[in-house]
Write an enzyme that holds these catalytic residues in place. Structure first.
Site, PDB file in Angstrom:
ATOM      1  N   SER A  94       0.814  -1.212   0.000  1.00 15.46           N
ATOM      2  CA  SER A  94       0.000   0.000   0.000  1.00 15.46           C
ATOM      3  C   SER A  94       0.850   1.266   0.000  1.00 15.46           C
ATOM      4  CB  SER A  94      -0.997  -0.006   1.165  1.00 15.46           C
ATOM      5  OG  SER A  94      -0.353  -0.235   2.365  1.00 15.46           O
ATOM      6  N   PHE A  95       1.974   1.270   0.711  1.00 14.74           N
ATOM      7  CA  PHE A  95       2.705   2.536   0.799  1.00 14.74           C
ATOM      8  C   PHE A  95       3.531   2.826  -0.453  1.00 14.74           C
ATOM      9  CE2 PHE A  95       5.585   5.692   2.900  1.00 14.74           C
ATOM     10  CZ  PHE A  95       4.585   6.647   3.055  1.00 14.74           C
ATOM     11  N   ARG A 115       7.417  -7.442  -7.050  1.00 14.68           N
ATOM     12  CA  ARG A 115       8.191  -8.670  -7.328  1.00 14.68           C
ATOM     13  C   ARG A 115       7.411  -9.713  -8.124  1.00 14.68           C
ATOM     14  NH1 ARG A 115       8.279 -11.897  -1.533  1.00 14.68           N
ATOM     15  NH2 ARG A 115       6.218 -11.203  -0.930  1.00 14.68           N
ATOM     16  N   ALA A 220      -1.622   5.203   4.180  1.00  9.09           N
ATOM     17  CA  ALA A 220      -1.657   5.143   2.708  1.00  9.09           C
ATOM     18  C   ALA A 220      -3.047   5.444   2.145  1.00  9.09           C
ATOM     19  CB  ALA A 220      -1.171   3.772   2.250  1.00  9.09           C
ATOM     20  N   LYS A 271       6.901   4.190  16.918  1.00  7.33           N
ATOM     21  CA  LYS A 271       5.475   4.475  17.143  1.00  7.33           C
ATOM     22  C   LYS A 271       4.601   3.243  16.897  1.00  7.33           C
ATOM     23  CE  LYS A 271       4.346   4.566  12.665  1.00  7.33           C
ATOM     24  NZ  LYS A 271       3.372   3.765  11.957  1.00  7.33           N
ATOM     25  N   ASP A 324       3.290  11.139  13.762  1.00  6.03           N
ATOM     26  CA  ASP A 324       3.005   9.760  13.347  1.00  6.03           C
ATOM     27  C   ASP A 324       2.442   8.945  14.510  1.00  6.03           C
ATOM     28  OD1 ASP A 324       2.793   7.752  11.539  1.00  6.03           O
ATOM     29  OD2 ASP A 324       4.934   7.330  11.360  1.00  6.03           O
ATOM     30  N   ARG A 335      -2.452  -0.727  10.665  1.00 12.45           N
ATOM     31  CA  ARG A 335      -2.408  -2.178  10.821  1.00 12.45           C
ATOM     32  C   ARG A 335      -1.874  -2.567  12.197  1.00 12.45           C
ATOM     33  NH1 ARG A 335       0.049  -2.167   5.670  1.00 12.45           N
ATOM     34  NH2 ARG A 335       1.458  -0.787   6.786  1.00 12.45           N
ATOM     35  N   ASN A 336      -0.954  -1.744  12.726  1.00 16.14           N
ATOM     36  CA  ASN A 336      -0.440  -2.042  14.063  1.00 16.14           C
ATOM     37  C   ASN A 336      -1.536  -1.885  15.119  1.00 16.14           C
ATOM     38  OD1 ASN A 336       2.575  -2.585  13.814  1.00 16.14           O
ATOM     39  ND2 ASN A 336       2.315  -0.764  12.544  1.00 16.14           N
ATOM     40  N   GLU A 361       4.788  -3.724  11.229  1.00 15.90           N
ATOM     41  CA  GLU A 361       6.198  -3.746  11.650  1.00 15.90           C
ATOM     42  C   GLU A 361       6.349  -3.829  13.177  1.00 15.90           C
ATOM     43  OE1 GLU A 361       8.904  -3.872   9.870  1.00 15.90           O
ATOM     44  OE2 GLU A 361       8.502  -3.022   7.884  1.00 15.90           O
TER      45      GLU A 361
END
Ligand code: NAI
Ligand code: 13P
Length: 480
Positions: A94-95, A115, A220, A271, A324, A335-336, A361
């Site tokens: 997405s980003f 990829r 995003a 963050k 952020d 998502r986090n 992440e």
């Protein structure tokens, strides 16, 4: 005027259809998006977009006086001809897609490397990233490639937007094709087991390149909706900072500059830990006071860790820090945050990651920072608490209560230092954690406030230790 410039002039108008008909696909069953508030804000947003486009505030027609003064001075060529910039974005999530789309819309010659060959074909055909940004039409000038060599050859800047776990291997793969390109990391994470940040990996793998990192409150999907946003490009290279500003700047996206690479990338990486904590707290229906406390104590941890890593603590007051942190901790788009929310609702970490199906992440960063902070004596009680809940199966409520009962601390330690050194507190915390009495946990007593992890221990035994450490600390301060 080049053909790409001509194309872009007609593309000033944001894709209203995409703004209105978005159906973000990362919604989980447990978390529904607040569509009412999205609709309310999209009315306001539509007005802003209309005025901005009518007044020619789009990138193509940007009045030079509105461009950062330094850009005008030092990067005249780039400013006047941003379409001459040749850019590669690596990573079709997405980003990477959202940022490549911004650059293409600005008229830069932009290639998005993905990829998977089949995905490339589908994106080129549909002009959409169906998996990660379903419903958003991408700029028609955007090119797609699955061939890494041709994607990066003869480019001015290569932006990396692959997850941190793929960052090093991606750099290794492009190394043979690096001639004079600059490299900019968009990745917000820490390498597993090495504690390396993305800039460290760039220095390891491509020691000769000019590089930077970009980070900020940049969900995003909001960027795809043309919701006004801002970010930070950090680099020691002034021309690179200016080139990135010129490439991505628009009426909807403002790019600020910094030379604190460490601070900017740590803001983006750390963050994510607290977005998980906040998602979890939200599942427990905590109040606004609690959220504010969590957010500001998170900022204290971030800047403390940052200073130990060589960052300027003031950077954490900027977009890549508090900006952020706020965006990610308050949005269900994060998502986090979604991972934390699922954990708070009783899912285990593996099930939550599987259900998300996208990059979060923070899951890895918690482990890296927990380990690094314990090793280096950096006091990070929220991170340790989260680690204990996620990876040691400690009871969340007990852990939270224990954090609340922790000893007296200074609000902003850069204004008034703490009574005890961070190293001493970390040592006490570890000593307490190895005390078997405090470790006792069983599933029946999970919500028992007694049954807490020792992330910030202030037990009677440790108070003595703390006092003697404090004495030693103040004695050594006096000596100085
Ligand atoms: N999505 C967002 O709103 C933002 C994300 N970021 C950061 O950008 C980075 C990428 O995240 P997203 O684009 O959101 O991820 P995503 O989950 O949307 O997509 C990940 C992409 O990376 C690709 N990928 C995975 N392993 C790979 C490998 N070994 N080699 C090449 N490609 C590989 C996947 O195929 C997929 O296209 C992360 O570090 C994230 O923190 C930063 C700002 C905002
Ligand atoms: O970094 C982000 C926004 O700035 C995206 O956050 P998530 O990775 O949690 O979705």
């Amino acid at each position: 005027m080049t053909s790409s410039t001509k194309n872009n002039t007609s593309k000033e108008k944001p894709n209203k259809e995409a703004v209105d008909t978005v159906a973000p696909n990362q919604k989980t069953d447990d978390i529904s998006l607040d569509t009412a508030s999205t609709e309310k804000s999209s009315g306001l947003l539509a007005g802003i977009i209309e005025r901005a486009t009518k007044s020619g505030l789009g990138r193509r027609k940007l009045n030079p006086s509105a461009v950062e003064a330094d850009v005008a001075k030092n990067m005249e060529q780039v400013r006047d001809n941003p379409d001459q910039l040749r850019l590669a974005f690596l990573g079709g999530g997405s980003f990477g897609t959202a940022m490549a789309n911004l650059a293409a819309r600005n008229g830069c010659d932009t290639t998005l490397w993905v990829r998977n060959k089949r995905t490339v074909k589908s994106m080129a055909k549909s002009q959409m990233n169906k998996k990660y940004l379903s419903g958003y039409k991408l700029d028609e000038s955007l090119k797609y490639s699955h061939d890494l060599a041709s994607a990066v050859k003869d480019k001015d800047i290569i932006f990396l937007a692959v997850p941190s776990l793929a960052f090093r291997e991606t750099l290794k793969s492009i190394a043979p094709f690096i001639t004079g390109q600059s490299v900019v990391s968009l990745t917000k994470g820490m390498e597993k087991d090495t504690f390396a940040l993305m800039s460290d990996i760039i220095k390891d793998e491509l020691p000769e390149v000019n590089f930077g990192v970009m980070s900020g409150p940049n969900l995003a999907i909001e960027i795809m909706k043309n919701m006004p946003s801002a970010t930070v490009i950090a680099s020691h290279s002034e021309p690179l900072r200016h080139a990135v500003q010129a490439a991505l700047h628009s009426a909807f996206f403002r790019v600020f500059a910094s030379d604190d690479i460490r601070g900017v990338e740590l803001g983006g990486a750390l963050k994510n830990i607290y977005a998980i904590a906040m998602g979890m707290a939200a599942a427990y229906d905590v109040g606004e006071n609690t959220k504010a406390m969590l957010l500001t104590r998170a900022l204290a941890e971030m800047s403390r860790f940052g200073v130990e890593a060589g960052a300027n603590p003031l950077t954490f007051l900027g977009l890549s820090g508090v900006g952020d942190l706020y965006a990610t901790c308050s949005s269900e788009l994060s998502r986090n945050y979604q991972i934390g929310n699922m954990l708070g609702r009783g899912m285990n970490i593996d099930a939550a990651v599987k259900k998300l199906g996208q990059t979060a992440e923070g899951v890895n960063t918690i482990q890296q920072v927990h380990e690094k902070a314990s090793k280096d004596g950096i006091y990070m009680p929220i991170t340790h608490a989260l680690y204990a809940v996620i990876y040691e199966d400690k009871a969340a409520l007990g852990v939270a209560l224990h954090l609340m009962e922790a000893g007296f601390r200074s609000d902003v330690e850069f204004v008034m230092p703490h009574d005890y050194s961070n190293a001493a507190l970390t040592a006490q915390m570890q000593a307490a954690a190895s005390n078997p009495d405090d470790q006792e946990q069983d599933s029946d007593s999970k919500n028992n406030a007694e049954n807490v992890t020792n992330t910030d221990d202030d037990s009677v035994e440790n108070k003595d230790a703390k006092k003697s450490t404090a004495k030693n600390d103040s004695a050594s301060k006096d000596k100085k």
